[in-house]
Enzyme design. Sequence first.
Site, short mmCIF file in Angstrom:
data_model
loop_
_atom_site.label_atom_id
_atom_site.label_comp_id
_atom_site.label_asym_id
_atom_site.label_seq_id
_atom_site.Cartn_x
_atom_site.Cartn_y
_atom_site.Cartn_z
N GLU A 8 0.83 -1.30 -0.21
CA GLU A 8 -0.11 -0.09 0.02
C GLU A 8 0.81 1.43 0.06
OE1 GLU A 8 -3.34 2.22 2.69
OE2 GLU A 8 -3.43 0.00 2.55
N LYS A 9 2.10 1.23 0.54
CA LYS A 9 3.03 2.37 0.60
C LYS A 9 4.52 1.88 0.45
CE LYS A 9 -0.16 4.03 4.14
NZ LYS A 9 -0.89 2.89 4.56
N ASP A 103 -3.10 -2.53 3.56
CA ASP A 103 -3.14 -2.42 5.19
C ASP A 103 -4.35 -3.34 5.39
OD1 ASP A 103 -1.21 -0.45 5.26
OD2 ASP A 103 -2.80 0.99 5.62
N ASP A 105 -6.89 -3.84 6.96
CA ASP A 105 -8.39 -3.21 7.28
C ASP A 105 -9.14 -3.23 6.08
OD1 ASP A 105 -7.41 -1.12 6.24
OD2 ASP A 105 -7.32 0.43 7.69
N TYR A 314 4.48 5.33 10.30
CA TYR A 314 3.22 5.94 9.94
C TYR A 314 2.39 6.95 10.62
CZ TYR A 314 -1.29 5.68 7.41
OH TYR A 314 -2.36 6.10 6.47
N ARG A 316 -0.52 8.79 9.99
CA ARG A 316 -1.88 8.58 10.18
C ARG A 316 -2.54 7.60 11.03
NH1 ARG A 316 -4.15 11.19 4.41
NH2 ARG A 316 -2.21 12.68 4.06
#
Length: 707
Positions: A8-9, A103, A105, A314, A316
């Site tokens: 994702e990142k 992630d 979720d 991270y 956020r």
Amino acid sequence: MKKIIIAEKPELAKAIALAVEGEKKYFNNKIETKEYTIVWAVGHILRHKNPGEIEEKYKKWNMEDLPIYFPKWSKIPIKGKENIVKNIKELLKNTKEVIHAGDPDDEGQYLIDEILEYCKYDGVVKRILINDNNTEAVKKAFQKMDYNLNYVNLGKAAEARAIADMIVGFNLSRFFTLYNNASKPLTVGRVQTPTLALVVNRDYEIKNHVKEKYYDLYLNIKINHKILKLKYSVPKSIEEGMIKDKETVEKIISEIEAKTGIVKINKKESYNSPPLPFNLAKLQIEANNKFGYSAQKTQDITQSLRDNHKAITYNRSDCEYLSEEHFKEAVRLIPEVMKKIGLENLKLNFDEENKSKCFNEKNITAHHAIIPTFSGELSKFNQEEKNIYELIAKRYIIQFMDKEKVEKIEAVVNVESNEFKVSSVKVLELGYKVIYEDDNEKEKTEYDLYDIQNGEYPVIIKNGNMKIEEKETKAKKPYTEASLLSDMTNISKYVKDEKIRGILKEKDKEKKGENGSIGTTATRANIITELFKRGYLEKKGKTVVSTELAKEYLSTLPESLKSADMTALWWSIQEEIKEGKSKKEKLTDFVLYQVIKIIEDNHTKIKTSVISEKKEVLCECPKCEKGDILEKNKAFYCSEYKNGCKFSLWKETKYFEQMLKINKKNALKLINGEKVEFKLKAKNGKEYKANFKMKLNGDYVNLEKDK
């Protein structure tokens, strides 16, 4: 043929590369190993098209086109992220297996699933769940890989919410704007509107507050030459916890006068644990209270610390907990961090028996708490970055310091079922609080209980020892960004419907630190920023207040839009989608029906005077190039001033001892880089003409004489 891992990142992609075996080759957009090609997104790289991008007619807002709905909302790459999409698409053409590393979720599931769907990938997809970038944690995650098919419903739930938000936003924003014939959009949002309602309701509570008298009763007792002032404990059965008629207090006095009571003194030593490491919401609240930073500013600073300096994890995250790997790593990391911020001499304890409660993997969500990394040089940080970094660093360091040791003292006396008491806390050892020594207020104790030993002391109640104090109720305090953020994480306390309140709390049961919330840690700052931009909120000093437009507009909206009920009801349906009991259309159809119902209902209109205010725009701001230059009584200024642009050209500008008066015509010329002629007086009194040009000097605007 290599397997493709889509992270994702970028930082997760690098963490995965460190965890897999073999030689690594690093490129701009991928990492190659013997078995894998690791690529990454940067958050969402695709977006749904706006209605006007799907059908030309929707570019213009028309009432007869509502409601807008598409059976399939097509997507396109987000501007600036086209190459990322293109590169991933090319790689997917040459692999038979993909490992989904979004992630763990619903949003992380959706983010990678939508890429695979957009690229029409039909090969095998595995799922790896990583919420800790430590190498050992990533290795363990590889051992627990599963098929992605078992998780796709999580992504469907997130997609359903995204489409539902669009149905509400596109339709109701257009409807209420057109219905009120407004000169600028009147926006509606599932999170935005209830957030605005919090501020409007608070402002009305303050404005409409009527002071009421209430009465406190105190009992002064002498023990061992010390006078103790004990306060009457109002029974829970009395509404609001206040006695509002003096006769009731006088009756209590008459009941206990000349009676004997036993004062019980209880002293007890206890320890206070340090607060948990920061998640983004708690960090934003702390930064607003300490430095006055807006939620968006703090988020932007953390983004810089993360992207430009690699100094924090991270940023956020909605989590305040850490893993066992972090605990093991701390013995190396903490000394490095302490050295950076000049706190090398602190006493630390890395023993297992001193382990902070923050090290609990069961409480980690998609991400762990925000902590420092080994990277980042303080000398390269600006002052704002230093401020935020030190908050994060200290909050992590204190997890390895001693607890605060206190002595809690309480004096209680019961007379004829009437309780009086006083308590205080004495700090015996600062413990972790020594790190905040500059911020610590000296402990103040109004009543000296410390010299009185534990025990029971008989006393006779005398009329002269009792005192009634008349007081007045106070209105609630206006919101600050800190208190508004705090209420967004706990909006359920304002929900009257028990069922809805229960659903909101159930939604957050896995999230420590949130208790019936709206929005997410990553979106709340933007929600608040947009409310300022739209002219619904404004700042008065440190407080946040609603505008007349906000109050008037909110009064015309149905209650269903102003409460957190929508978030609760949507979540209930999303849970069904996650469990495979419902399709995503159950939520989107439900929301479409609600929107149609709202459109068809009768509504009151906003007062014309509130929505018709439209300021003339001179030109685009030459400094930020985002805002418009508007005119005020004393200056020409940028419309983005609330978001940090400090451009202002004063109508009267001093040149040595003379004033240059600037009108609208001349202001426009100066801003556009043209010369403007002004009349000046020489020392001998004679008038002469000179040309001036505007010069931007950082945050300041100067007029310079053209030579």
